[in-house]
Write an enzyme that holds these catalytic residues in place. Structure first.
Site, PDB file in Angstrom:
ATOM      1  N   HIS A  97      11.996 -12.961  -2.304  1.00 45.37           N
ATOM      2  CA  HIS A  97      11.322 -11.668  -2.219  1.00 45.37           C
ATOM      3  C   HIS A  97      10.870 -11.273  -3.620  1.00 45.37           C
ATOM      4  O   HIS A  97      11.501 -11.665  -4.617  1.00 45.37           O
ATOM      5  CB  HIS A  97      12.268 -10.602  -1.632  1.00 45.37           C
ATOM      6  N   GLU A 145       2.866 -10.484  -0.157  1.00 42.37           N
ATOM      7  CA  GLU A 145       3.105  -9.104  -0.599  1.00 42.37           C
ATOM      8  C   GLU A 145       2.665  -8.937  -2.052  1.00 42.37           C
ATOM      9  O   GLU A 145       3.390  -9.366  -2.960  1.00 42.37           O
ATOM     10  CB  GLU A 145       4.603  -8.776  -0.560  1.00 42.37           C
ATOM     11  N   ILE A 150       3.847  -2.622  -3.517  1.00 38.48           N
ATOM     12  CA  ILE A 150       5.136  -2.389  -2.863  1.00 38.48           C
ATOM     13  C   ILE A 150       5.635  -0.980  -3.161  1.00 38.48           C
ATOM     14  O   ILE A 150       5.662  -0.555  -4.318  1.00 38.48           O
ATOM     15  CB  ILE A 150       6.182  -3.451  -3.310  1.00 38.48           C
TER      16      ILE A 150
HETATM   17  O1  G3P Z   1       9.861  -6.464   1.912  1.00 41.20           O
HETATM   18  C1  G3P Z   1       8.966  -5.457   2.191  1.00 41.20           C
HETATM   19  C2  G3P Z   1       8.499  -4.779   1.011  1.00 41.20           C
HETATM   20  O2  G3P Z   1       8.569  -5.400  -0.207  1.00 41.20           O
HETATM   21  C3  G3P Z   1       7.401  -3.818   1.198  1.00 41.20           C
HETATM   22  O3  G3P Z   1       7.917  -2.636   0.718  1.00 41.20           O
HETATM   23  O4  G3P Z   1       8.214  -0.244   0.647  1.00 41.20           O
HETATM   24  O5  G3P Z   1       5.949  -1.227   0.359  1.00 41.20           O
HETATM   25  O6  G3P Z   1       7.028  -1.280   2.616  1.00 41.20           O
HETATM   26  P1  G3P Z   1       7.224  -1.272   1.095  1.00 41.20           P
END
Ligand code: G3P
Length: 228
Positions: A97, A145, A150
């Site tokens: 991750h 991602e 994030i």
């Molecule tokens: O693992 C999911 C993540 O990194 C995304 O985070 O808070 O942007 O939904 P978020």
């Protein structure tokens, strides 16, 4: 692929959020189970390691570990043993991750160890190129991602649509068996629908659900969008 997991898939990563540890992790998993039953959409959660067994014991929600180490039995104090994660009842694990990044060698080793012990492998990548680089390891799932999105509430499916469609195209041209998820900044049903339109087979979401005023309604909104 493990039959407890179906696509489109929503994975709720609980990270180390205060709203999502201990009893609150159990509660969020129960919410995921209710929403999944109501909508027919497969929803999994990824709690902290210390919460895995209590979550698994209390819900039918499929559970992923946030991390494993590619070690074996023995002298590995402080590591997360893949066999122990499988033994806890997890269906799979996140690997590399963005907040627990590994180099390519360790990603490959972790995918192999996860496969050996029967855990589904979700390898997270930050770029299309990285997706291309990890596809030969043949994980079950690659999640794209962009780290800068994030936790921002700005969805990858809107801010960087080309990254999602590019990852889908790159990964599936190398190996059509690998499913591609996307994540970062997803907070609405519309974001989920756009992700699926771009070719993703599900989403990885954290703060949008965990920190929502009403996680049940939010998760319901995301799951209902799967069939839009
Ligand atoms: O693992 C999911 C993540 O990194 C995304 O985070 O808070 O942007 O939904 P978020």
């Amino acid at each position: 692929m493990e039959s407890k997991i179906k696509f489109p898939l929503i994975v709720v990563n609980l990270k180390t959020y205060v709203e999502a540890m201990g009893e609150r992790a159990v509660k969020l998993a129960a919410i995921a189970e209710t929403v999944s039953k109501r909508t027919g959409v497969c929803i999994a959660v990824a709690p902290q390691t210390v919460d895995l067994r209590s979550v698994i014991a209390s819900t039918k929600t499929p559970v992923f570990s946030q991390h494993i180490d590619s070690v074996g039995y023995g002298k590995y104090t402080g590591h997360t043993l893949p066999e122990a994660i499988a033994d806890s009842g997890c269906v799979g694990t996140l690997i590399s991750h963005s907040e627990r990044r590994l180099g390519l060698d360790l990603i490959e080793a972790s995918v192999e160890r996860a496969r050996e012990v029967g855990l589904l492998q979700v390898v997270c990548v930050d770029t299309v190129e990285k997706g291309r680089a990890v596809a030969p390891f043949k994980p079950n799932i690659i999640a794209i991602e962009p780290p800068e999105l994030i936790g921002t509430g700005t969805p990858v499916s809107k801010a960087r649509p080309e990254v999602v469609s590019g990852a889908v195209e790159a990964v599936q041209s190398l190996d059509p068996n690998i499913k591609v998820l996307c994540g970062a900044g997803i907070t609405s049903g519309e974001d989920v629908a756009s992700a699926l339109k771009l070719g993703a087979e599900g989403v990885l979401v954290a703060s949008g659900v965990v920190k929502a005023d009403d996680p049940y309604s939010k998760l319901l909104e995301l799951a209902e969008a799967v069939s839009l």
